[in-house]
Design a protein around this motif. Structure first.
Motif, PDB file in Angstrom:
ATOM      1  N   ARG A 183       0.918  -1.249  -0.049  1.00 58.30           N
ATOM      2  CA  ARG A 183      -0.165   0.033   0.111  1.00 58.30           C
ATOM      3  C   ARG A 183       0.976   1.348  -0.089  1.00 58.30           C
ATOM      4  NH1 ARG A 183      -5.344   0.123   3.636  1.00 58.30           N
ATOM      5  NH2 ARG A 183      -5.687   2.107   2.526  1.00 58.30           N
ATOM      6  N   LYS A 188     -13.407   4.926  11.830  1.00 60.60           N
ATOM      7  CA  LYS A 188     -13.204   3.547  11.282  1.00 60.60           C
ATOM      8  C   LYS A 188     -13.652   3.890   9.762  1.00 60.60           C
ATOM      9  CE  LYS A 188     -14.225   0.167  14.915  1.00 60.60           C
ATOM     10  NZ  LYS A 188     -15.732   0.544  15.414  1.00 60.60           N
ATOM     11  N   GLN A 189     -14.315   4.728   9.384  1.00 57.04           N
ATOM     12  CA  GLN A 189     -14.715   4.757   7.784  1.00 57.04           C
ATOM     13  C   GLN A 189     -13.804   5.748   7.344  1.00 57.04           C
ATOM     14  OE1 GLN A 189     -18.845   5.904   7.702  1.00 57.04           O
ATOM     15  NE2 GLN A 189     -19.211   5.208   9.622  1.00 57.04           N
ATOM     16  N   GLU A 233     -10.829   6.796   6.638  1.00 61.60           N
ATOM     17  CA  GLU A 233      -9.695   6.590   5.664  1.00 61.60           C
ATOM     18  C   GLU A 233     -10.089   5.912   4.319  1.00 61.60           C
ATOM     19  OE1 GLU A 233      -6.351   4.635   6.958  1.00 61.60           O
ATOM     20  OE2 GLU A 233      -5.400   4.179   5.328  1.00 61.60           O
ATOM     21  N   ASP A 234     -11.161   4.952   4.586  1.00 60.60           N
ATOM     22  CA  ASP A 234     -11.833   4.291   3.331  1.00 60.60           C
ATOM     23  C   ASP A 234     -12.714   5.401   2.426  1.00 60.60           C
ATOM     24  OD1 ASP A 234     -10.382   2.050   4.158  1.00 60.60           O
ATOM     25  OD2 ASP A 234     -12.437   1.187   5.087  1.00 60.60           O
ATOM     26  N   LYS A 235     -13.331   6.153   3.140  1.00 63.98           N
ATOM     27  CA  LYS A 235     -14.120   7.063   2.477  1.00 63.98           C
ATOM     28  C   LYS A 235     -13.502   7.990   1.679  1.00 63.98           C
ATOM     29  CE  LYS A 235     -18.579   6.476   3.751  1.00 63.98           C
ATOM     30  NZ  LYS A 235     -19.983   6.313   3.284  1.00 63.98           N
ATOM     31  N   ALA A 256     -10.114   7.490   0.841  1.00 66.11           N
ATOM     32  CA  ALA A 256      -9.290   6.966  -0.236  1.00 66.11           C
ATOM     33  C   ALA A 256     -10.305   6.587  -1.343  1.00 66.11           C
ATOM     34  CB  ALA A 256      -8.692   5.630   0.348  1.00 66.11           C
ATOM     35  N   GLU A 257     -11.593   6.338  -1.194  1.00 64.37           N
ATOM     36  CA  GLU A 257     -12.609   5.993  -2.057  1.00 64.37           C
ATOM     37  C   GLU A 257     -12.911   7.086  -3.222  1.00 64.37           C
ATOM     38  OE1 GLU A 257     -17.047   4.991  -1.924  1.00 64.37           O
ATOM     39  OE2 GLU A 257     -15.853   3.950  -0.355  1.00 64.37           O
ATOM     40  N   ARG A 258     -12.747   8.464  -2.622  1.00 64.75           N
ATOM     41  CA  ARG A 258     -13.137   9.551  -3.401  1.00 64.75           C
ATOM     42  C   ARG A 258     -11.761   9.781  -4.190  1.00 64.75           C
ATOM     43  NH1 ARG A 258     -12.170  14.299  -4.623  1.00 64.75           N
ATOM     44  NH2 ARG A 258     -10.642  14.972  -3.156  1.00 64.75           N
ATOM     45  N   PRO A 317      -7.880   7.704  -4.481  1.00 69.49           N
ATOM     46  CA  PRO A 317      -6.935   6.882  -4.083  1.00 69.49           C
ATOM     47  C   PRO A 317      -5.575   7.189  -4.201  1.00 69.49           C
ATOM     48  CG  PRO A 317      -8.018   6.201  -6.271  1.00 69.49           C
ATOM     49  CD  PRO A 317      -8.487   7.277  -6.006  1.00 69.49           C
TER      50      PRO A 317
END
Lengths: 443, 402
Positions: free
Chosen positions: A118, B243-244, B246-248, B250-252, B254
């Protein structure tokens, strides 16, 4: 005779188990508390560059504000800790030092072609190529970059062994390419595990921080508009006329570059001092360096003191711990006195049978020493508990500091035995003065 | 009735042991009172109000991978995303995270083109949402407007037209009058920055700094190579949002590396040195008191053993049990009070030394007396058990082996 005294001492300890346990516990707690603090202070004061202490120097130049001296938090010698970019690049032109390093901390994003890894941000040291030689950093694979890379942009990188393992596993990655901030860098070397503590070569961001993960040549500043990820101090926000943007930052009076030189002889050091003096004089003519001419070359051992790596809290704790030990010693004196006086009849009989005062004194002193030895052993256990507690209470970097080495183990035992011998002196002397006739009468 | 005179002559015969106990008590008082002073000061420092909603704040730092990156566009899109997440009250862009130990400071002047006499303050580059995001109170003036936001490059001259300051900074800059509507300047510069609002309190990036609380907020976005956001969540929602995040993000987009941390954790780390000091000194105070108590138990027991016969004789001659216990307790008090008097003096001398050499706080008399009383109680409690045992010595002992 000594062996006999020791067996007498052990018998005597078993004879008064509670009082003996109290004394051993008191010595153990005293040693445990003081050794916990002293170990931390000892590890904090370590000089990882001790083997090169006589040849390495941190360079400071007083380029600061003509109106007030450099003073950050009251520490140091009133000279900026770091240099401006323009002074660092000017000093690099000198050929006097055997090695010299201009450097600072920065960060790059790291991406690889391998989709398993990553992207991450790597702490980087932007430095001239002599870094590894000057600080004795061992290479596992490859070596440092070409000299030209310190002046012209060259996309070379040296990896720490942990970074190499993270990206390439155990493979020798020399010649491989990784992307830093999206640009392809060629790996030229991988160093061994190297994590000096305290981090004497850069004390700006916490003396116990980890070493950087990647090392980047000094010639890349303009290409990436690199600034410091560390301490950056300025006093002249005006800057030069007509220069804007990043170039203005490079030409500003902001200090953000750490500078070290290796000077192998006194003559070399004299030459270098002369070189710096001339440089400052010449800069003065151009209107810079308006403060009185002042610079400093500081050896690593003094650098650690100047930077107050051993902070005031640690000193207070050290005094506190020694005072604690003193209370434990006084406590042991009182208890030993009680214990010995209780055995006075025994000593009286020995005296009557011909033992000299010296023998009685030695015998009891040895008994105190045995208590000290047992207290010391228990004290080491308590020290380990104390250090484990400190590791829990502090952040990661301090883990390496809160560790006991063999020197400290022996110091703990020596401290315990010394403390208990000291405590035993008066009681043993007192008992050796026993008048035998008193006890012979009552028997 | 306290038999002081025979007691003193008995003590005189055991003067060394009595003195040793007194010295122990004296040293203990000196160490304990100074330690407690330091502990109190550190605890007060940690307990200071931060002015912000520490428990519900999250800090985000991200660094784009490509060198060419539309930072301003990314910030707008990210903030829209963050503010629309369930459980999020508000979000702001910022150059630094509160209480994190990492940030920026600058000198501010009250007149243009000055070189000396500046006031230093920790500064933020943030946006109009910052008051709501940090959970602060605007006590005077107004918040920033969106049209006051400046977008600048990392190496542009970063001077704002308007600023909001903390009450503490306002008071130190303008002690006589309201800071509202006044101007601040950078050194050797004549661009005015107008103070348009005052917030009640904010400790800034470095809680241990001697000027912590001097904070200036500027409506500004610097398009450097990394950016930070602050997110405030509804109470109880922080960990779920955390918790969400980083993912959110990164999703927008990456193409970046994202790091998320809670302000609570930053605060803990910033105070970890003070915490360590408090814990270590507390352990020292506790152990020391314990050791002294042990010493008193040991020595009182020894004395009583030594004087078993005398106690028996006194009992045979009509002394009551309580007379015997009281004797040892009063004897202990005499030693303890002597020790505490010595120790009080030593404590004040030591405090003078550490206040001068190690910049530690001064020792208050009430605290010293408080510690002395506690130690007196500990000393009497330690003497109580052997003294009660002494009372049980039978008068018949007197008749044995004389």
């Amino acid at each position: 005779m000594i062996g006999y005294y020791i067996s007498l001492a052990m018998r005597s300890l078993r004879g008064t188990p509670i009082l003996s346990a109290l004394m051993i516990a008191a010595i153990a707690v005293g040693v445990g508390a003081s050794m916990t603090v002293l170990t931390v202070n000892y590890m904090t004061s370590k000089n990882p560059l001790e083997h090169k202490d006589s040849v390495l120097y941190a360079v400071q130049l007083d380029s600061w504000d003509p109106n007030e001296s450099y003073n950050r938090g009251g520490r140091g010698n009133q000279i900026p800790w770091q240099l401006t970019y323009q002074d660092a690049t000017a000093l690099l032109r000198s050929e006097i030092p055997a090695r010299q390093v201009a450097m600072h901390r920065f960060g790059f994003t790291v991406t690889t072609d391998d989709s398993q890894v990553r992207p991450f941000v790597a702490n980087a040291r932007v430095t001239t190529r002599d870094f590894f030689g000057l600080f004795d950093v061992p290479f596992k694979h490859g070596g440092t970059w070409e000299k030209s890379a310190d002046e012209t942009p060259t996309l070379s990188v040296v990896l720490s062994s942990a970074t190499n393992a993270k990206i390439f596993g155990e493979k020798n990655s020399v010649g491989e390419v990784i992307q830093l901030n999206g640009e392809p860098f060629t790996v030229v070397g991988v160093i061994e595990d190297w994590n000096p503590s305290p981090k004497v070569h850069d004390l700006n961001n916490g003396a116990f921080n980890d070493s950087e993960e990647i090392y980047i040549p000094f010639g890349l500043h303009r290409k990436f508009e690199i600034h410091s990820w560390g301490n950056n101090n300025g006093w002249n926000s005006g800057g030069n006329e007509g220069v804007t943007g990043y170039e203005a930052h490079l030409q500003s009076e902001s200090v953000w570059i750490q500078y070290w030189v290796e000077l192998d002889s006194a003559a070399q050091k004299r030459d270098y001092e002369e070189f710096i003096t001339n440089y400052i004089r010449q800069q003065k003519e151009q209107g810079r360096f308006q403060r009185p001419l002042k610079f400093a070359l500081t050896q690593p051992s003094e650098w650690l003191v100047l930077n107050e790596v051993l902070d005031q809290d640690s000193r207070v704790l050290a005094w506190c711990a020694l005072a604690f030990l003193l209370v434990c010693v006084v406590n042991a004196v009182a208890l030993l006195l009680a214990k010995f006086l209780r055995k006075a009849p025994e000593a009286g009989v020995r005296r009557a049978l011909g033992a000299g005062r010296g023998s009685i004194f030695t015998q009891h002193l040895i008994e105190s020493g045995c208590i000290g030895l047992l207290g010391g052993l228990a004290g080491i256990v308590l020290t380990l508990v104390g250090l484990a507690g400190i590791r829990v209470l502090t952040d990661d970097g301090f883990d390496r500091v809160a560790q006991m080495d063999w020197a400290m183990v022996f110091a703990a035992i020596a401290l315990a035995v010394f403390a208990s011998l000291l405590a035993g002196l008066y009681p043993a002397w007192r008992i050796s003065r026993t008048n035998p006739s008193v006890y012979l009468k009552t028997q | 009735m306290f038999e002081i005179k025979p007691m003193l002559s008995a003590l005189w015969r055991n003067k060394i042991s009595a003195l040793l106990i007194a010295v122990q008590i004296a040293l203990t008082l000196a160490i304990v009172s100074n330690s407690v002073t330091i502990i109190q000061e550190r605890q007060q420092k940690i307990d200071r109000p931060t002015g912000i909603d520490v428990e519900n704040l999250i800090g985000i730092t991200f660094m784009p991978v490509p060198t060419e990156y539309d930072m301003a566009g990314a910030v707008v899109a990210d903030l829209d995303l963050l503010r629309s997440m369930p459980g999020v009250i508000d979000a702001s862009v910022t150059n630094q995270l509160p209480l994190s130990g990492s940030g920026s400071a600058s000198g501010y002047f009250l007149e243009p083109n000055q070189e000396i006499g500046d006031l230093t303050a920790n500064y933020y580059h943030t946006d109009p949402h910052f008051i709501n995001t940090l959970g602060m109170k605007l006590v005077a003036g107004r918040n920033f407007r969106e049209d006051e936001m400046k977008i600048l490059g990392a190496h542009d001259n970063q001077i704002s037209d308007v600023a909001i300051v903390t009450q503490q900074f306002a008071d130190s800059a303008f002690p006589e009058e309201s800071a509202l509507g006044k101007y601040l300047y950078s050194g050797r510069d004549d661009h005015p920055t107008k103070i348009i609002g005052i917030v009640d309190r904010h400790l800034g990036a470095w809680p241990s700094w001697n000027l912590a609380g001097n904070v200036v907020f500027n409506p500004m976005l610097i398009t450097g190579n990394h950016k930070r956001y602050l997110v405030r969540t509804e109470p109880g929602q922080r960990d779920a949002v955390f918790k969400q995040l980083e993912d959110k993000l990164a999703e927008r987009d990456p193409q970046r590396v994202i790091h998320v941390e809670t302000t609570e954790e930053n605060k803990r780390q910033s105070y970890s040195g003070d915490n360590l000091m408090i814990k270590m000194l507390s352990v020292v105070v506790g152990l020391l008191t314990f050791i002294v108590a042990l010493g008193i138990v040991g020595l009182t027991t020894f004395w009583i053993n030594q004087r078993t016969k005398q106690i028996g004789i006194r009992r045979a001659l009509g002394a009551s049990r309580s007379n015997i216990s009281r004797y040892f307790l009063v004897e202990n008090s005499i030693i303890a009070v002597t020790g505490l008097t010595l120790g009080g003096t030593a404590a004040l001398i030591i405090n003078e030394a550490i206040a001068n050499n190690f910049s530690q706080p001064p020792l208050s008399l009430s605290l010293l007396i408080g510690c002395a009383i506690v130690l007196l109680v500990v000393s009497l409690t330690a003497a109580l058990v052997p003294a009660l045992r002494a009372a049980n010595i039978s008068p018949a002992t007197a008749t044995r082996s004389v």
